[in-house]
Design a protein around this motif. Structure first.
Motif, mmCIF file in Angstrom:
data_model
loop_
_atom_site.group_PDB
_atom_site.id
_atom_site.type_symbol
_atom_site.label_atom_id
_atom_site.label_comp_id
_atom_site.label_asym_id
_atom_site.label_seq_id
_atom_site.Cartn_x
_atom_site.Cartn_y
_atom_site.Cartn_z
ATOM 1 N N GLN A 44 -22.520 53.114 35.012
ATOM 2 C CA GLN A 44 -22.717 53.878 36.228
ATOM 3 C C GLN A 44 -22.891 55.369 35.910
ATOM 4 O O GLN A 44 -23.722 56.048 36.513
ATOM 5 N N GLY A 45 -22.111 55.864 34.947
ATOM 6 C CA GLY A 45 -22.241 57.260 34.533
ATOM 7 C C GLY A 45 -23.588 57.537 33.901
ATOM 8 O O GLY A 45 -24.181 58.604 34.110
ATOM 9 N N SER A 46 -24.094 56.583 33.130
ATOM 10 C CA SER A 46 -25.405 56.721 32.523
ATOM 11 C C SER A 46 -26.497 56.771 33.585
ATOM 12 O O SER A 46 -27.437 57.565 33.489
ATOM 13 N N LEU A 47 -26.369 55.941 34.595
ATOM 14 C CA LEU A 47 -27.327 55.948 35.694
ATOM 15 C C LEU A 47 -27.284 57.292 36.422
ATOM 16 O O LEU A 47 -28.335 57.862 36.746
ATOM 17 N N ALA A 48 -26.091 57.813 36.670
ATOM 18 C CA ALA A 48 -25.961 59.119 37.321
ATOM 19 C C ALA A 48 -26.597 60.210 36.467
ATOM 20 O O ALA A 48 -27.244 61.122 36.990
ATOM 21 N N GLN A 49 -26.432 60.120 35.160
ATOM 22 C CA GLN A 49 -27.045 61.080 34.241
ATOM 23 C C GLN A 49 -28.568 60.998 34.321
ATOM 24 O O GLN A 49 -29.248 62.027 34.353
ATOM 25 N N GLN A 50 -29.105 59.787 34.370
ATOM 26 C CA GLN A 50 -30.550 59.596 34.471
ATOM 27 C C GLN A 50 -31.111 60.149 35.777
ATOM 28 O O GLN A 50 -32.257 60.601 35.831
ATOM 29 N N LEU A 51 -30.283 60.129 36.825
ATOM 30 C CA LEU A 51 -30.707 60.645 38.126
ATOM 31 C C LEU A 51 -30.552 62.155 38.235
ATOM 32 O O LEU A 51 -30.818 62.736 39.281
ATOM 33 N N GLY A 52 -30.076 62.795 37.146
ATOM 34 C CA GLY A 52 -29.927 64.241 37.135
ATOM 35 C C GLY A 52 -28.634 64.753 37.729
ATOM 36 O O GLY A 52 -28.533 65.918 38.104
ATOM 37 N N LEU A 53 -27.635 63.900 37.830
ATOM 38 C CA LEU A 53 -26.355 64.294 38.422
ATOM 39 C C LEU A 53 -25.298 64.647 37.383
ATOM 40 O O LEU A 53 -24.138 64.846 37.728
ATOM 41 N N GLY A 54 -25.686 64.725 36.122
ATOM 42 C CA GLY A 54 -24.725 64.962 35.053
ATOM 43 C C GLY A 54 -23.950 66.255 35.199
ATOM 44 O O GLY A 54 -22.746 66.293 34.963
ATOM 45 N N SER A 55 -24.603 67.329 35.599
ATOM 46 C CA SER A 55 -23.908 68.617 35.709
ATOM 47 C C SER A 55 -22.866 68.610 36.827
ATOM 48 O O SER A 55 -21.824 69.252 36.714
ATOM 49 N N GLN A 56 -23.106 67.869 37.904
ATOM 50 C CA GLN A 56 -22.130 67.781 38.993
ATOM 51 C C GLN A 56 -20.925 66.929 38.607
ATOM 52 O O GLN A 56 -19.851 67.090 39.166
ATOM 53 N N LEU A 57 -21.109 66.040 37.638
ATOM 54 C CA LEU A 57 -20.028 65.140 37.244
ATOM 55 C C LEU A 57 -19.233 65.658 36.051
ATOM 56 O O LEU A 57 -18.238 65.057 35.665
ATOM 57 N N ALA A 58 -19.651 66.778 35.472
ATOM 58 C CA ALA A 58 -19.055 67.268 34.229
ATOM 59 C C ALA A 58 -17.559 67.542 34.353
ATOM 60 O O ALA A 58 -16.792 67.216 33.462
ATOM 61 N N GLY A 59 -17.097 68.122 35.427
ATOM 62 C CA GLY A 59 -15.689 68.473 35.563
ATOM 63 C C GLY A 59 -14.854 67.458 36.319
ATOM 64 O O GLY A 59 -13.735 67.745 36.730
ATOM 65 N N LEU A 60 -15.372 66.266 36.475
ATOM 66 C CA LEU A 60 -14.696 65.234 37.265
ATOM 67 C C LEU A 60 -13.499 64.661 36.510
ATOM 68 O O LEU A 60 -13.595 64.360 35.325
ATOM 69 N N TRP A 62 -10.606 61.725 35.672
ATOM 70 C CA TRP A 62 -10.753 60.274 35.542
ATOM 71 C C TRP A 62 -10.506 59.580 36.870
ATOM 72 O O TRP A 62 -11.176 58.607 37.212
ATOM 73 N N PHE A 63 -9.534 60.069 37.634
ATOM 74 C CA PHE A 63 -9.232 59.462 38.934
ATOM 75 C C PHE A 63 -10.463 59.485 39.828
ATOM 76 O O PHE A 63 -10.844 58.463 40.406
ATOM 77 N N TRP A 64 -11.103 60.642 39.938
ATOM 78 C CA TRP A 64 -12.266 60.769 40.810
ATOM 79 C C TRP A 64 -13.480 60.049 40.238
ATOM 80 O O TRP A 64 -14.313 59.529 40.994
ATOM 81 N N ALA A 65 -13.604 60.001 38.925
ATOM 82 C CA ALA A 65 -14.711 59.263 38.316
ATOM 83 C C ALA A 65 -14.595 57.772 38.640
ATOM 84 O O ALA A 65 -15.586 57.126 39.000
ATOM 85 N N TYR A 66 -13.384 57.239 38.535
ATOM 86 C CA TYR A 66 -13.186 55.825 38.864
ATOM 87 C C TYR A 66 -13.357 55.589 40.353
ATOM 88 O O TYR A 66 -13.876 54.551 40.766
ATOM 89 N N ALA A 67 -12.938 56.537 41.187
ATOM 90 C CA ALA A 67 -13.135 56.391 42.633
ATOM 91 C C ALA A 67 -14.619 56.435 42.974
ATOM 92 O O ALA A 67 -15.107 55.628 43.773
ATOM 93 N N LEU A 68 -15.347 57.356 42.340
ATOM 94 C CA LEU A 68 -16.771 57.521 42.628
ATOM 95 C C LEU A 68 -17.606 56.349 42.140
ATOM 96 O O LEU A 68 -18.529 55.910 42.823
ATOM 97 N N PHE A 69 -17.288 55.831 40.962
ATOM 98 C CA PHE A 69 -18.089 54.751 40.380
ATOM 99 C C PHE A 69 -17.462 53.371 40.562
ATOM 100 O O PHE A 69 -18.167 52.373 40.680
ATOM 101 N N GLY A 70 -16.150 53.288 40.561
ATOM 102 C CA GLY A 70 -15.480 51.991 40.626
ATOM 103 C C GLY A 70 -15.553 51.337 41.989
ATOM 104 O O GLY A 70 -15.838 50.132 42.095
#
Length: 89
Positions: A44-60, A62-70
């Motif tokens: 899911q993170g790779s897909l977000a990176q491909q969509l150009g969202l990597g910079s917005q996710l850089a400071g996320l 783990w809790f929010w990363a799992y909430a956002l993708f899980g």
């Protein structure tokens, strides 16, 4: 209620719990902890990176990363299981 969807979600939850447990057992190795924590949400993170969202996710965290993708992944897995159940009827 889709039994197959619940099974898919249960398998994904078990993978998450296993990776978090392995991360915690990695001792003081931050690289090992990072690798195990990212495994369940890497696609899911790779897909977000491909969509150009990597910079917005850089400071996320783990809790929010799992909430956002899980959470969407659980919903998708349940929906796939539901569709499989409906197709079998």
């Amino acid at each position: 209620m889709s039994r197959i969807g619940l099974i898919f979600c249960g398998v994904y939850a078990a993978i998450i719990l296993g990776c978090v447990a392995l991360s915690l057992s990695a001792g003081g190795d931050p690289k090992g902890q990072f690798v195990f924590m990212q495994l369940p949400i890497a696609l899911q993170g790779s897909l977000a990176q491909q969509l150009g969202l990597g910079s917005q996710l850089a400071g996320l965290s783990w809790f929010w990363a799992y909430a956002l993708f899980g959470i969407p992944t659980f919903a998708l897995l349940y929906a796939v299981g539901w569709l499989i159940t409906r197709a079998r009827l």
